[in-house]
Write a protein that holds these residues in place. Structure first.
Motif, PDB file in Angstrom:
ATOM      1  N   ASP A 133       0.904  -1.209   0.024  1.00 32.66           N
ATOM      2  CA  ASP A 133       0.144  -0.183  -0.058  1.00 32.66           C
ATOM      3  C   ASP A 133       0.858   1.192   0.186  1.00 32.66           C
ATOM      4  O   ASP A 133       1.368   1.666   1.021  1.00 32.66           O
ATOM      5  CB  ASP A 133      -0.814   0.180   1.196  1.00 32.66           C
ATOM      6  CG  ASP A 133      -1.904   1.125   1.295  1.00 32.66           C
ATOM      7  OD1 ASP A 133      -1.596   2.093   0.476  1.00 32.66           O
ATOM      8  OD2 ASP A 133      -2.892   1.109   1.953  1.00 32.66           O
ATOM      9  N   ASP A 138       0.479   4.440  -0.223  1.00 32.94           N
ATOM     10  CA  ASP A 138      -0.090   5.510   0.494  1.00 32.94           C
ATOM     11  C   ASP A 138       0.153   5.449   1.942  1.00 32.94           C
ATOM     12  O   ASP A 138       0.525   6.376   2.599  1.00 32.94           O
ATOM     13  CB  ASP A 138      -1.614   5.887   0.282  1.00 32.94           C
ATOM     14  CG  ASP A 138      -2.057   5.990  -1.276  1.00 32.94           C
ATOM     15  OD1 ASP A 138      -1.322   6.783  -2.114  1.00 32.94           O
ATOM     16  OD2 ASP A 138      -3.026   5.680  -1.542  1.00 32.94           O
ATOM     17  N   GLN A 139      -0.016   4.250   2.553  1.00 34.71           N
ATOM     18  CA  GLN A 139       0.334   4.080   3.782  1.00 34.71           C
ATOM     19  C   GLN A 139       1.716   3.660   4.171  1.00 34.71           C
ATOM     20  O   GLN A 139       2.116   3.445   5.270  1.00 34.71           O
ATOM     21  CB  GLN A 139      -0.638   3.155   4.447  1.00 34.71           C
ATOM     22  CG  GLN A 139      -2.094   3.776   4.354  1.00 34.71           C
ATOM     23  CD  GLN A 139      -2.990   2.683   5.223  1.00 34.71           C
ATOM     24  OE1 GLN A 139      -2.670   2.001   6.259  1.00 34.71           O
ATOM     25  NE2 GLN A 139      -4.362   2.982   4.975  1.00 34.71           N
ATOM     26  N   ARG A 140       2.576   3.334   2.973  1.00 37.66           N
ATOM     27  CA  ARG A 140       3.958   3.073   3.169  1.00 37.66           C
ATOM     28  C   ARG A 140       4.074   1.511   3.986  1.00 37.66           C
ATOM     29  O   ARG A 140       4.980   1.711   4.937  1.00 37.66           O
ATOM     30  CB  ARG A 140       4.795   3.905   3.695  1.00 37.66           C
ATOM     31  CG  ARG A 140       4.911   5.263   2.860  1.00 37.66           C
ATOM     32  CD  ARG A 140       5.908   6.177   3.306  1.00 37.66           C
ATOM     33  NE  ARG A 140       7.313   5.372   3.371  1.00 37.66           N
ATOM     34  CZ  ARG A 140       8.092   5.117   2.398  1.00 37.66           C
ATOM     35  NH1 ARG A 140       7.754   5.195   1.325  1.00 37.66           N
ATOM     36  NH2 ARG A 140       9.375   4.714   3.028  1.00 37.66           N
ATOM     37  N   CYS A 141       3.197   0.706   3.355  1.00 35.42           N
ATOM     38  CA  CYS A 141       3.219  -0.730   4.438  1.00 35.42           C
ATOM     39  C   CYS A 141       2.872  -1.855   3.309  1.00 35.42           C
ATOM     40  O   CYS A 141       2.487  -1.772   2.047  1.00 35.42           O
ATOM     41  CB  CYS A 141       2.154  -0.694   5.378  1.00 35.42           C
ATOM     42  SG  CYS A 141       0.487  -0.687   4.895  1.00 35.42           S
ATOM     43  N   CYS A 142       3.349  -3.069   4.022  1.00 35.09           N
ATOM     44  CA  CYS A 142       3.044  -4.261   3.208  1.00 35.09           C
ATOM     45  C   CYS A 142       1.668  -4.863   4.045  1.00 35.09           C
ATOM     46  O   CYS A 142       1.536  -4.918   5.294  1.00 35.09           O
ATOM     47  CB  CYS A 142       3.831  -5.019   3.438  1.00 35.09           C
ATOM     48  SG  CYS A 142       5.770  -4.562   2.993  1.00 35.09           S
ATOM     49  N   ILE A 143       0.828  -5.494   3.054  1.00 38.29           N
ATOM     50  CA  ILE A 143      -0.528  -6.337   3.767  1.00 38.29           C
ATOM     51  C   ILE A 143      -0.398  -7.434   3.282  1.00 38.29           C
ATOM     52  O   ILE A 143      -0.231  -7.870   2.197  1.00 38.29           O
ATOM     53  CB  ILE A 143      -1.647  -5.380   3.088  1.00 38.29           C
ATOM     54  CG1 ILE A 143      -1.636  -3.899   3.648  1.00 38.29           C
ATOM     55  CG2 ILE A 143      -2.780  -6.123   3.687  1.00 38.29           C
ATOM     56  CD1 ILE A 143      -2.717  -3.154   3.147  1.00 38.29           C
ATOM     57  N   LYS A 189      -0.946  -6.102   8.662  1.00 41.17           N
ATOM     58  CA  LYS A 189      -0.383  -4.839   8.244  1.00 41.17           C
ATOM     59  C   LYS A 189       1.010  -4.347   8.754  1.00 41.17           C
ATOM     60  O   LYS A 189       1.037  -4.230   9.906  1.00 41.17           O
ATOM     61  CB  LYS A 189      -1.339  -3.621   8.383  1.00 41.17           C
ATOM     62  CG  LYS A 189      -1.213  -2.395   7.210  1.00 41.17           C
ATOM     63  CD  LYS A 189      -1.806  -1.367   7.529  1.00 41.17           C
ATOM     64  CE  LYS A 189      -3.357  -1.494   7.062  1.00 41.17           C
ATOM     65  NZ  LYS A 189      -3.841  -0.088   7.252  1.00 41.17           N
ATOM     66  N   ASN A 218       5.127  -2.199   8.426  1.00 39.63           N
ATOM     67  CA  ASN A 218       5.662  -1.344   7.632  1.00 39.63           C
ATOM     68  C   ASN A 218       7.292  -1.875   7.535  1.00 39.63           C
ATOM     69  O   ASN A 218       7.790  -2.830   8.203  1.00 39.63           O
ATOM     70  CB  ASN A 218       5.848   0.146   8.245  1.00 39.63           C
ATOM     71  CG  ASN A 218       6.595   0.240   9.511  1.00 39.63           C
ATOM     72  OD1 ASN A 218       6.700  -0.749  10.049  1.00 39.63           O
ATOM     73  ND2 ASN A 218       6.845   1.699   9.760  1.00 39.63           N
ATOM     74  N   ASP A 231      11.405   3.318   5.334  1.00 40.21           N
ATOM     75  CA  ASP A 231      11.030   4.765   5.792  1.00 40.21           C
ATOM     76  C   ASP A 231      12.409   5.628   6.388  1.00 40.21           C
ATOM     77  O   ASP A 231      12.186   6.891   6.102  1.00 40.21           O
ATOM     78  CB  ASP A 231      10.075   4.431   6.960  1.00 40.21           C
ATOM     79  CG  ASP A 231       8.753   3.856   6.776  1.00 40.21           C
ATOM     80  OD1 ASP A 231       8.508   4.043   5.459  1.00 40.21           O
ATOM     81  OD2 ASP A 231       7.917   3.183   7.544  1.00 40.21           O
TER      82      ASP A 231
END
Length: 193
Positions: free
Chosen positions: A111, A113-118, A129, A131, A136
């Protein structure tokens, strides 16, 4: 007698420390034979000035000491999924143990926009979820093509290939670590209070 033996072992251990002005502490453990990062954990001072709990970024967290009151009163089920990060030289890697579903049930996405893996399952039994703090800290964008996963022995292994910038940074850090003077036996003066 046992206390003396422990003190001798402590004096003979290799030690280093760096204290930051902002009150944050970071500890890393590296495998000496191959420079592999085994553990990285952080802690911050609270608003009242006390030391907060350690937050493990890389490596495994271990429950409280055996026999502690907290462990006797309430304990997590041993069949719950266990999420840990254990990197390799070329990739960030997370392992989620105790996930018994077949590989085709899992998906791993980015993702931006949220700078993360899901990570999620199509049967809605698992969702996570997370990061990548290293990305970062360097303000690097996440790339979906760098993310992959595999499943074996009830363990989902998620891999994110490290970009060139991270690999270069890690080499520079290792070069700095090699410059640090290692305390040898007799170099540390331990005075009792």
């Amino acid at each position: 007698m046992a206390a003396q033996s422990w003190l001798e072992r402590l004096r003979g251990a290799k030690k280093t420390a760096v204290v930051q002005d902002d009150g944050s502490e970071m500890v890393e453990e590296h495998e000496v034979s191959n420079d592999q990062l085994m553990v990285r954990k952080w802690r911050q001072k609270s608003q009242l000035g006390s030391r907060g709990p350690w937050q493990v970024e890389v490596g495994e967290t271990f429950p409280g000491a055996v026999g502690s009151l907290e462990q006797q009163l309430i304990q997590e089920s041993s069949s719950n999924p266990i999420f840990t990060r254990k990197d390799t030289k070329t990739s960030f890697q997370w392992r989620i143990r105790n996930l018994p579903y077949p590989k085709n049930v899992y998906s791993a996405t980015i993702d931006p926009d949220q700078r993360c893996c899901i990570v999620r399952t199509s049967n809605k039994k698992y969702y996570k979820k997370f990061n990548i703090p290293d990305m970062d800290r360097c303000s690097l964008p996440l790339d979906s093509s760098a993310l992959s996963f595999t499943h074996a022995n009830n363990t989902l292994i998620i891999t994110y290939k490290k970009p060139t910038e991270i690999l270069q940074l890690e080499q520079e850090v290792l070069q700095e670590l090699k410059k640090v003077k290692v305390a040898e036996d007799g170099d540390v003066d331990c005075k009792t209070q």
